[in-house]
Design an enzyme around this catalytic site. Structure first.
Site, short mmCIF file in Angstrom:
data_model
loop_
_atom_site.label_atom_id
_atom_site.label_comp_id
_atom_site.label_asym_id
_atom_site.label_seq_id
_atom_site.Cartn_x
_atom_site.Cartn_y
_atom_site.Cartn_z
N ASP A 166 17.57 20.64 -0.91
CA ASP A 166 17.27 19.30 -0.39
C ASP A 166 17.52 19.23 1.11
OD1 ASP A 166 16.47 16.69 -0.46
OD2 ASP A 166 18.29 15.92 -1.40
N ASN A 197 7.18 15.73 -7.35
CA ASN A 197 6.73 16.04 -6.00
C ASN A 197 5.22 15.94 -5.83
OD1 ASN A 197 9.27 18.59 -5.38
ND2 ASN A 197 9.28 16.40 -4.90
#
Length: 289
Positions: free
Chosen positions: A63, A111
């Protein structure tokens, strides 16, 4: 590709500085132990021999790429491109530390909701990275697998590259690298449930062990340690079944800046945890409670 997991069932002195549960600063070196063992149904957790210096299975939620780029007034794609160096560095660090299983969360089912231009760039980038580093992974004896990767929106060429790399490294017996791509933990659980239903398994015969056998790559051991960079503290639908007893560490550093010393510091944090799996610690100072 949807049957990739099914087909692979048969595959077989610290100097960490101020390591905390919620942030891991850079450290020069660290080593650690792991209690080990896992539990399904009535099985009891037991030590799996001498304490390990490192967790057997480490998973990383990579991340912070977008914020890394934003802090430098760069497009988000620059952050994804910079992440490549970290990926290779952490693979090498995990292998050198003796980690047997490394799982990297590269692309989630959610995503796909990102802008199309970013998704297209990620698909091209991942294909370039896979093709570029395949010889290194083979030479290092790393077995590569891809968890997910079933959506028809994945370019055919990339899907083929995934299959080619998995086949190329299938006989490697070093560390197993699992790349979670187009992965969702809930989806895995749903698919395992469907598989059980199709097998006409009576409800009262379903155990945790049997259920796990219907997940993709059922030979994968439970995750011992999850590292999520950038300081965010969410599971994000990542390997939900496998992380049930995992320890979590949340270093503040963004993924493109995460390096081997940070990874080793996370292993040190893991060593310092008291993992009891719902039990109680040994008697302390004569107090049995």
């Amino acid at each position: 590709m949807t049957e990739r997991g099914r087909a692979d069932r048969a595959a077989p002195g610290d100097t960490g500085l101020d390591v905390t549960d919620h942030g891991v600063p850079r450290a020069r070196a660290a080593t650690g132990d792991r209690p080990g063992g896992r539990q399904y149904g009535d099985e009891q957790r037991q030590d799996d021999g001498p304490a390990r210096a490192v967790p057997r299975h480490v998973a990383c939620v990579m991340d912070g790429n977008g914020r890394w780029a934003q802090h430098r007034s760069l497009p988000r794609t620059a952050g994804h491109r910079a992440a490549e160096t970290t990926v290779i560095d952490i693979i090498e660090a995990a292998r050198a530390a003796g980690v047997e299983w490394l799982s990297l969360y590269a692309f989630s089912t959610e995503n796909w909701n990102r802008p199309g231009t970013e998704v297209d760039y990620l698909m091209r980038l991942v294909r370039r990275v896979v093709r570029k580093h395949a010889p290194l992974l083979l030479a290092r004896g790393i077995r590569c697998r891809f968890l997910g990767a079933a959506d028809p929106r994945i370019p055919r060429e990339l899907a083929q590259d995934f299959d080619d790399l998995a086949e190329l490294t299938a006989d490697n017996r070093g560390m197993t690298l699992t790349v979670a791509f187009d992965h969702g933990g809930r989806q895995d659980i749903v698919e395992a449930t469907r598989s059980l239903i199709r097998s006409k398994t009576p409800a009262d015969e379903v155990t945790e062990r049997l259920f796990a056998d219907h997940l993709p790559f059922p030979d994968t051991p439970d995750v011992d340690l999850v590292i999520r960079t950038s300081g965010e503290q969410r599971i994000s639908n990542f390997m939900l079944w496998q992380v049930a007893y995992a320890e979590w560490v949340f270093p503040e550093v963004l993924w493109p800046d995460f390096r081997a010393p940070d990874f080793v510091a996370c292993l040190h944090t893991y060593r310092c945890r008291d993992r009891r799996f719902g039990g109680v610690p040994p008697r302390t100072n004569g107090d049995p409670s």
